[in-house]
Each structure stands twice: as structure tokens, then as C-alpha cells.
Design a protein around this motif. Sequence first.
Motif, short mmCIF file in Angstrom:
data_model
loop_
_atom_site.label_atom_id
_atom_site.label_comp_id
_atom_site.label_asym_id
_atom_site.label_seq_id
_atom_site.Cartn_x
_atom_site.Cartn_y
_atom_site.Cartn_z
N SER A 29 2.77 5.43 -7.36
CA SER A 29 1.63 5.88 -8.15
C SER A 29 1.53 7.41 -8.15
O SER A 29 1.34 8.04 -9.18
CB SER A 29 0.36 5.25 -7.58
N ILE A 30 1.68 7.99 -6.94
CA ILE A 30 1.63 9.45 -6.82
C ILE A 30 2.75 10.08 -7.64
O ILE A 30 2.56 11.06 -8.36
CB ILE A 30 1.76 9.87 -5.33
N CYS A 66 3.54 1.29 -3.16
CA CYS A 66 2.82 1.40 -4.44
C CYS A 66 2.14 2.76 -4.54
O CYS A 66 2.10 3.39 -5.59
CB CYS A 66 1.76 0.30 -4.58
N PHE A 67 1.57 3.22 -3.42
CA PHE A 67 0.88 4.50 -3.42
C PHE A 67 1.86 5.62 -3.77
O PHE A 67 1.57 6.48 -4.62
CB PHE A 67 0.25 4.72 -2.03
N TYR A 119 0.84 -1.21 0.00
CA TYR A 119 0.00 0.00 0.00
C TYR A 119 0.86 1.24 0.00
O TYR A 119 0.73 2.13 -0.83
CB TYR A 119 -0.90 0.02 1.24
N GLY A 120 1.81 1.28 0.95
CA GLY A 120 2.62 2.48 1.11
C GLY A 120 3.49 2.74 -0.10
O GLY A 120 3.41 3.80 -0.73
#
Lengths: 464, 464
Positions: free
Chosen positions: B13-14, B9-10, B6-7
Motif C-alpha cells: 500500500s505504501i 499489505c501495508f 498486515y506487514g
Amino acid sequence: MKKYCYGTCFLISIAINILFSIYLYLGGGDRWVAKNPDITYGSPLTWTEKAAEEAEAVAAISCSGHGIAFLDGLISDGQPVCECYDCYGGTDCSELSPGCAADADSGDPIFLEPFWMQNAAASAVVIPGWHRMSYRYADDTLMSTELETYIRKLHSIVGNAITEGRYMVFGVGSSQLLSAAVYALSSENSSSPSNVVASIPFYPMYKSQTVLFNSENFQFEGDTNSWQSNNQTNNTDVIEFVTSPNNPDGELKKSVLGGKTIYDHAYFWPHFTPIPGPSDHDLMIFTLSKLTGHAGTRFGWAIIKDKDVYEKFLNYIFTADLGISKDTQLRVLKLLKVAIEQDGKPLFQFAYNKMRDRWDRLTSVLSKSTRFSTQNRHHLHCNFFNKTRLPSPAYVWVKCEREEDDDCGAVLEAGNIISRSGRVFSAKDRYTRLSLIKSQDDFELLLKRLTELVSLEKNSIETM
Amino acid sequence: MKKYCYGTCFLISIAINILFSIYLYLGGGDRWVAKNPDITYGSPLTWTEKAAEEAEAVAAISCSGHGIAFLDGLISDGQPVCECYDCYGGTDCSELSPGCAADADSGDPIFLEPFWMQNAAASAVVIPGWHRMSYRYADDTLMSTELETYIRKLHSIVGNAITEGRYMVFGVGSSQLLSAAVYALSSENSSSPSNVVASIPFYPMYKSQTVLFNSENFQFEGDTNSWQSNNQTNNTDVIEFVTSPNNPDGELKKSVLGGKTIYDHAYFWPHFTPIPGPSDHDLMIFTLSKLTGHAGTRFGWAIIKDKDVYEKFLNYIFTADLGISKDTQLRVLKLLKVAIEQDGKPLFQFAYNKMRDRWDRLTSVLSKSTRFSTQNRHHLHCNFFNKTRLPSPAYVWVKCEREEDDDCGAVLEAGNIISRSGRVFSAKDRYTRLSLIKSQDDFELLLKRLTELVSLEKNSIETM
């Protein structure tokens, strides 16, 4: 809460990634689209992207503000080289050549180049490979109706010519139209050729074209006034060129003989002269060159009252070269769309400010001189700018006042200034023409050299 | 592990979002860049985007494959309207007009339009607003050196003309160069005008230009052979036009008189004729129109051996119209870059396949006729395709064989086919010319009408 954000924000972020990727993917589908001309194109860009990138890459080449790289320039190390203005050199045009002569000879209207750079987005045009391959437009003519409409709009905005109820013919610059006009006005069936005249000082092309074509239909007879005094009877067939404003001296001229007349209005635009009212003559010729500065585009137009004359024009253009380039017509359309924006104010204000500034600075230098004088300029009301103002002609018509300076061009040349001598305009060499419409660099150098010349003059007066 | 993804990849992505956003932001900075010409442009697109979008939007207008919308077309509902090929109508050109005549009159080379649509990305060109405003290129000439280089490359690839050690001059189509050539070869100082001749059947422009200009330096004297039999002495000043391949009949012709000769090589390209070897004459004229199909571009060139003749050409082009459009030269450069790709194979193979296919289908129809015959075609070795093949001329030179059919154009017209009558080429009206180089729609309709005509002929034979 934090965990909730991780999940939702991540999903939103991924969704944005996907949307961006689709956007880029479609934009990059260039080759596929190119091979499938029947598909419906849509934004984002597909087949135009390569040409657009090429143009931007070339425009990005730095030439130090003293030159430009062009798409069709000579290639070195895989990209076009900088083409420097006069007196500048080096790969990036940063080197000023000391002692270089100020060249004020040609009528190259580069003073408008910055305007088009400032309006880059609005004035660029893409020509697709399949654009207008036919000889003719859909209405079976050789001329773009859209372009004609914009030219009429422009004249209406500027108020410099009556176009209602008149015919229009396009030509390769005004140059081609000058000879088309002589052809159209000459009497084919006459046993003797028509006589072509112009008032001294006049643009040399009138004579050189007539002499080159050496037609049995017409012959060049020189100065209008001399011709008039030698031919008191009015029954002789004569075609009079009237250049207004005049090249080289900027004077707003009128017909001397009042018969068949070709009005050359190349310079009849608000940057060069107050516009006292619309010209309303039977045959008027204009050119893009001195309007937008695109001399290299070779585009002009004639506005014609009489139908027979119009048809002879059409026949001339058709027979000489089956009309003019459709690519050129497309580009001119684009340029004129920019020219008429905000009722022409941005273009003409830019151009007039440039010319006025140059005249102000030049006048300031020459006011200190007793050796050189220029043409007189008189205030006139300009309908376009709605004010009374001085003309700001494209050229300075310099007179050398000292009796011994009977070759004024040579006097300037000794001062490292290249001008165009009076004899080129069938005038005396006591006069010479300086161009004020070249690049800013050219103008600055001209002013520098003139200042040097005038200061020498002052010194010599002071030391006497 | 899940939390870790989550961390990370996020964040990734950002980061991708931010990069995309920067990309788009720079690309959308059009107006800002346009007002700041001195900044360094770079990918992604800035000032070219508007023009590119405009061009793509217009290209996306559907005209059912029976027409095209152009950037400078008439505007309706805010966008250019479809311009339909002959016999098609309606806002999207989908309506075929029943009983419409097949128009095979003009030499409009639209058969190559699909090639340029297939090569959309490579053949598009962006012309910036400030492109080549000057009258002259950096080397002080009126012609693009890069373009000249590409023309020489093309001739070398095709093997149809010797250009080494020769001069080159550009003109407004070959049309302007034809009159420039007559001017350059005529004897100015002669007390009697030069005689201009051409072999019947000949392209009518040779005569109409000479008659229009009505120069004291030259006059049109008609058919070469007639002129030769009437002027047995060799001391008369004569200029011979040799069109090879000939318009209208496609014949590879040679000079009859062997004196001053203008070789009009408009059709000397592999799609129309086998190339037996390079042409090596003193004065050869080519045109873009019949090479790439861009008739509307008005661009031609002359290849000249003699320096004096070359200089007279330059003087003619300069005086007539101060050179030809720089915009046109830029576009031609772009087109020729595509033309020479893969040693010219894609363009010439496409063009030859089209012409061969049209001739095959036409011959198949006319082989059933005793009423109509065409020019003979003979196999020749083509150096370019490296094979022996038939010519596939731009035009069919039709002869009506029945004694009573002495106006062959009228016979075809009764069959709803528009052709160009023999008299236009100073030949007999028993002959007429059919154009095979127009659009595919035009060709299909021509074939349909010819099939109808020939089938009528068969029926009448059968019912006798």
C-alpha cells in the motif's frame, strides 16, 4: 503500539490508495465524457487530456537546440520530425553544415521563440472542436471584444499609441490592412485614381499590392519626395505611407506631405526603438509579427480616428474574406495576456536585451571595418523603459563604402552572407539589409561570416 | 497469517502511495518545467495542464443547451458568460423570449456543433506558445504539407473531386479564393477587362468582391445567360462562376459557356447532395465552413489543374497577406483527422441525418401549403452512401405562389420569420432563402413559425 500503527497506518494508506484511484479513474474517463457533452466537466482533465499529451510528446522530441518538432510536422516513424534551423541537419538537427551561408534575408522574428518556450504554461491554449464555429461573435461583429480590450491595454502600458476614442479593425497580418487602408483612403468617386507614395527606402509590399490589385481607384507613384517635386500643386489626391520605425533602416519617420497618411507602426515597440511618446495619427497599423514574434499567426490591427474610414475598412475585410480566423483571435488573446503580464516588463525586457546584445556585438565587429557602414543610431528617451537609449532596429541597413562595391548584396554574398538588396526597397544596391531578428543560430553564423569578411579587409589593408 | 498480511499489505500500500505521489509530483511541476524549455517533457502533463484546465472549466459552464461559453467570451465574475442562441437569454440561456422571430437568414453552419461536442477528445488541439512563429513551413511554403495530404485523403474518401496531379492553394475561407481565382483567370495584358458572370440566382459575393476591388483587369457583367444572348461572338474574354450545388437553390449546375470557369463547390458534400461522381474541373474551390461547420475558422482551398493559374494564385495569396494563419492550419488538420475517421462515415452520417430530418419535417409542413413552394428535389445515386437519395440542400429556396405575394421575404417577415430575399441573389423577390443549417433551436423555431403561417393559410381557406 506497533500493532496499533500497523492497523491505523494500513487503513490510512488504503484510504489514500482509494482516493488516488478515484482521481485516476475520473481522469481516464475520456471517452465516456466525450460522448456525453451535456455533463458538467470538472477537474481532473477529461476531454483535453489526449490533445495535451500529444502536444507534450511532440515538444519532448529533442532537436539539439537547433530546431523544433511541430504538431503538424511531417511524420516519420509515427512522430513528427525535427525541423532544423538553417545550416543544421540530421534527424536531431545536431549536424552543422560546414561552409553554409548565413541567411540574414527574411524578417522572420524567431529571436522571440525562446521567450515563449520559457513561458510554455502561460502561453499554451486549447482550442475545443466546437470553438466559435459561427461567422460572428455574440455582438454580431467579426472581431473578439476581449482581444480588442487587451490590445488597448497593451498600447496603454507601452505608451506607443493613443487608442481612446479610436476604432479598431483586425486583419490578416498588417499586410491585409495595408491594402484595406489604401482602399479606405482612396476616392472612389474621383474620376482619376488616388496616388500612393512612400519614401525611399520603403517596404516593397506597398508597391506590390497596389500593382497586383490594379484598381481604378488608386495607383502607385513611387517616392514621396520625387512625387512632391513633380507635383507642386496641392490639389492632387495622394495617400502617403509612413513606416516608423522604417523598414529597412529603422528611422522614426514623419509624413512629408501632411495629407492622407497611413502610419505603418509594425516596428514601433520598445525592443526596436525608444518610445518617445504615443503615436497619435489618424490611421495607424500594427502587427503581432514584430510584437510577439508570431509572424505565422498572420494577425494585425488598425487604429482609426475617422468613422467613415473605419466603416470602409470593415467593408473591405468583410468582402475580402468575411473576417479573420476565430482560432487565430483566441490564440492572440492568450499571447497578449502573457505580453501584458507585469506591465509588459518580462516580454519587452527579454526582447530588448536580445536586440541590444545583437547590435552591441555587430557594432563591435563592424567598428573594425572601413568597407561597411550602417545607419546612424541616436540616443532618445524611451518612456517605456524610462531611460535614454539607442534604437536597436530589426534590420541593419548596410552601406558598402568602396566605390567599386556598388552591389553591396553581391559583396556580402561573396562573403557567404545572404542579405536583401537595396533595390528591393527601391534604393540603390550600394545598400543592403541584414535581418537581426532570426534565430540565435542564424545570428551567430551571421556574426561569424561578418567577422571573416572584416578580417579579410584588415588583412588586405595590413598586407598593402 | 493475519500479521503477515498486515506487514506485506501495508508495504504494498505504501509503495502504491509513493508511486502515485511521484506521478502527481511530476504532473504538478508546471512552473519548473515552463522555465526550463530544454528538458525532456514526458507524460504526465506539465506545461499543458493550465490551458487544459481552463478549457475544461469553460466547457463546464452550463448554458442550458441553448448557448455556449467560450474561452474568449466576455468575462463576468471571473469567468466567461454564456452566449445564448437566438431567442434565448438569461445568464444560463434558459429564458425563451416569447414572440421572438425565427432567424433563418445566415448560412452559419451550427447544425454540426453537436458532432464536435460528441467528439471532444479527438478534436481538441493544444497550440503551444512557440508554435510556427515563422512565416514559412520547413519546405519554404506558406501551406502545411500534412494538411494538404489530409485534404487529398478526404476527397478520395468522399469521391467528390479529382485531386491527383492537381495543385492546391489555401485561402482565408473560400471567400479569398474567389477573388484570387478571378485574378488568376483574368487577362492582365488585355486592353479590355475580363468579364465576370454567374447564373441567377447566384451568391452575392461574386459581384460584391469584383465591385469592391474595381480592378482594371476584370468587371462584373451579371447573369451568364443574359450575357450570352448579348454577346454571340465567342472572342470575348469571360470568366464564369458555377456554384454546384448552387447557393441559394441547391441545384447541381454546369458551365453554360464552357470557357474559363470557377467551380464553387462549397456545398458539394454528402450531407447536402448525392455525390454522383468526382468533380474533374480545371479550377474547383472548397471551404471548411460547409464541410465541418467551422465557418469562423476561415479556411478554404482551391484545386487547380493549370500550373500558370496555380502560380498566379500563390502570388495573389502571398501579396494579399503572406499566406494564412499557421494556427488555423493546425486546427484544420486536427478537425480533418476526425473527419476522415472510419472513412468519413461518422461525420457525414451525422450531418446527412440532420439535414434529411430537417428537410423531412419542413416538407411535411409545407406540403399542406398552397401559398409556399420550394425548389424541386430529384433522386440521384450517391456514390458515397452507395444509395439513391434526395438532395438535402443547406437552404430552402421558397417561392410565394400567390400573385400578390411579390415580396416573399416580406410575407415571411409578417409571419415572424427572417429570410434572405431573392434580390440579394439577383433574383426576383417572389423568392426568398431560408437557412436550414443553423442551430437546432433555430430550426425548431423556424418550423414552429412556418407551421403557424401555413395553418393560418388553411384556416382562411376553410373559413372562405
